[in-house]
Motif scaffolding. Structure first.
Motif, PDB file in Angstrom:
ATOM      1  N   LEU A 150       1.009  -1.270   0.354  1.00 54.69           N
ATOM      2  CA  LEU A 150      -0.170  -0.448   0.275  1.00 54.69           C
ATOM      3  C   LEU A 150       0.971   1.097   0.142  1.00 54.69           C
ATOM      4  O   LEU A 150       0.847   2.002  -0.932  1.00 54.69           O
ATOM      5  CB  LEU A 150      -1.027  -0.027   1.027  1.00 54.69           C
ATOM      6  CG  LEU A 150      -2.004   1.149   1.040  1.00 54.69           C
ATOM      7  CD1 LEU A 150      -2.991   1.304   0.113  1.00 54.69           C
ATOM      8  CD2 LEU A 150      -2.610   1.054   2.556  1.00 54.69           C
ATOM      9  N   GLN A 162       1.587   4.355  -2.892  1.00 56.25           N
ATOM     10  CA  GLN A 162       1.111   5.294  -2.331  1.00 56.25           C
ATOM     11  C   GLN A 162       2.429   6.338  -3.131  1.00 56.25           C
ATOM     12  O   GLN A 162       2.208   7.532  -3.310  1.00 56.25           O
ATOM     13  CB  GLN A 162       1.273   5.824  -1.413  1.00 56.25           C
ATOM     14  CG  GLN A 162      -0.425   5.089  -0.118  1.00 56.25           C
ATOM     15  CD  GLN A 162      -0.634   4.826   0.890  1.00 56.25           C
ATOM     16  OE1 GLN A 162       0.720   5.439   2.106  1.00 56.25           O
ATOM     17  NE2 GLN A 162      -1.426   5.077   1.137  1.00 56.25           N
ATOM     18  N   THR A 207      -6.273   5.376  -1.946  1.00 58.75           N
ATOM     19  CA  THR A 207      -5.009   4.305  -1.112  1.00 58.75           C
ATOM     20  C   THR A 207      -5.291   4.351   0.068  1.00 58.75           C
ATOM     21  O   THR A 207      -4.669   4.493   0.763  1.00 58.75           O
ATOM     22  CB  THR A 207      -3.601   4.327  -1.771  1.00 58.75           C
ATOM     23  OG1 THR A 207      -3.289   5.931  -2.403  1.00 58.75           O
ATOM     24  CG2 THR A 207      -3.142   3.017  -3.421  1.00 58.75           C
ATOM     25  N   SER A 263      -5.718   3.433   3.963  1.00 59.97           N
ATOM     26  CA  SER A 263      -4.513   2.869   5.484  1.00 59.97           C
ATOM     27  C   SER A 263      -4.624   3.911   6.027  1.00 59.97           C
ATOM     28  O   SER A 263      -5.131   3.132   7.672  1.00 59.97           O
ATOM     29  CB  SER A 263      -3.628   3.091   4.337  1.00 59.97           C
ATOM     30  OG  SER A 263      -3.261   4.568   3.650  1.00 59.97           O
TER      31      SER A 263
END
Length: 165
Positions: A8, A12, A129, A133
């Motif tokens: 992730l 990013q 994203t 998170s």
């Protein structure tokens, strides 16, 4: 359970670099082809958000990974700071890509239209994203809210919780 942190955060990072390039190009185009006072504010804002993301990711990348090595809460790892950074960055990306999309819709003649559409798409993906998170950080905080002060945060995203004795 799978640890989502590294993939992730990598996505990013890649999206922030792409957004920096796309929105930097749009900003440069407007500065060189129009009067500087008529330059829109949304592409430079997204350049700022991409730079902010690149500055926060070095803190967000290693902390959950390093915490998985059975070390207690270090002075560098704080789940509340990570939640705050994820939430703030999520809001910044949302505001930026929506502002750029609204600006793009109002254009009659457009020089870098395709690049601007790419900036909107990349901004939306970056927002998604960071939303993911932020949700994962919130779930981690909910799981560890009653943990002792010696709790390791190995379960940050996807690993089993462990308590040091």
């Amino acid at each position: 359970m799978f640890n989502f942190n590294l993939p992730l955060r990598s996505v990013q990072l890649i999206l922030a670099i792409i957004a920096l390039g796309l929105n930097g190009y749009v900003t440069s185009w407007y500065l060189h082809h129009t009067h500087p006072s008529t330059t829109p504010s949304s592409p430079p804002y997204l350049v700022f958000v991409a730079i902010f993301t690149l500055l926060t990711l070095p803190y967000l990348f290693p902390n959950p990974v390093l915490a998985g090595s059975n070390k207690p809460n270090g002075r560098f790892f704080n789940k509340w700071v990570i939640l705050a950074l994820d939430s703030l960055t999520c809001l910044l990306w949302f505001a930026g890509y929506v502002a750029l999309a609204v600006f793009h819709q109002g254009l009659i003649l457009c020089g870098p239209c395709d690049v601007m559409v790419g900036g909107v798409i990349v901004g939306a993906l970056a927002w998604a994203t960071f939303l993911a998170s932020t949700v994962l950080a919130s779930l981690h905080i909910m799981r560890t809210r009653r943990a002792s002060s010696q709790q390791t945060h190995a379960g940050w995203i996807g690993k089993e919780e462990s308590v040091q004795i």
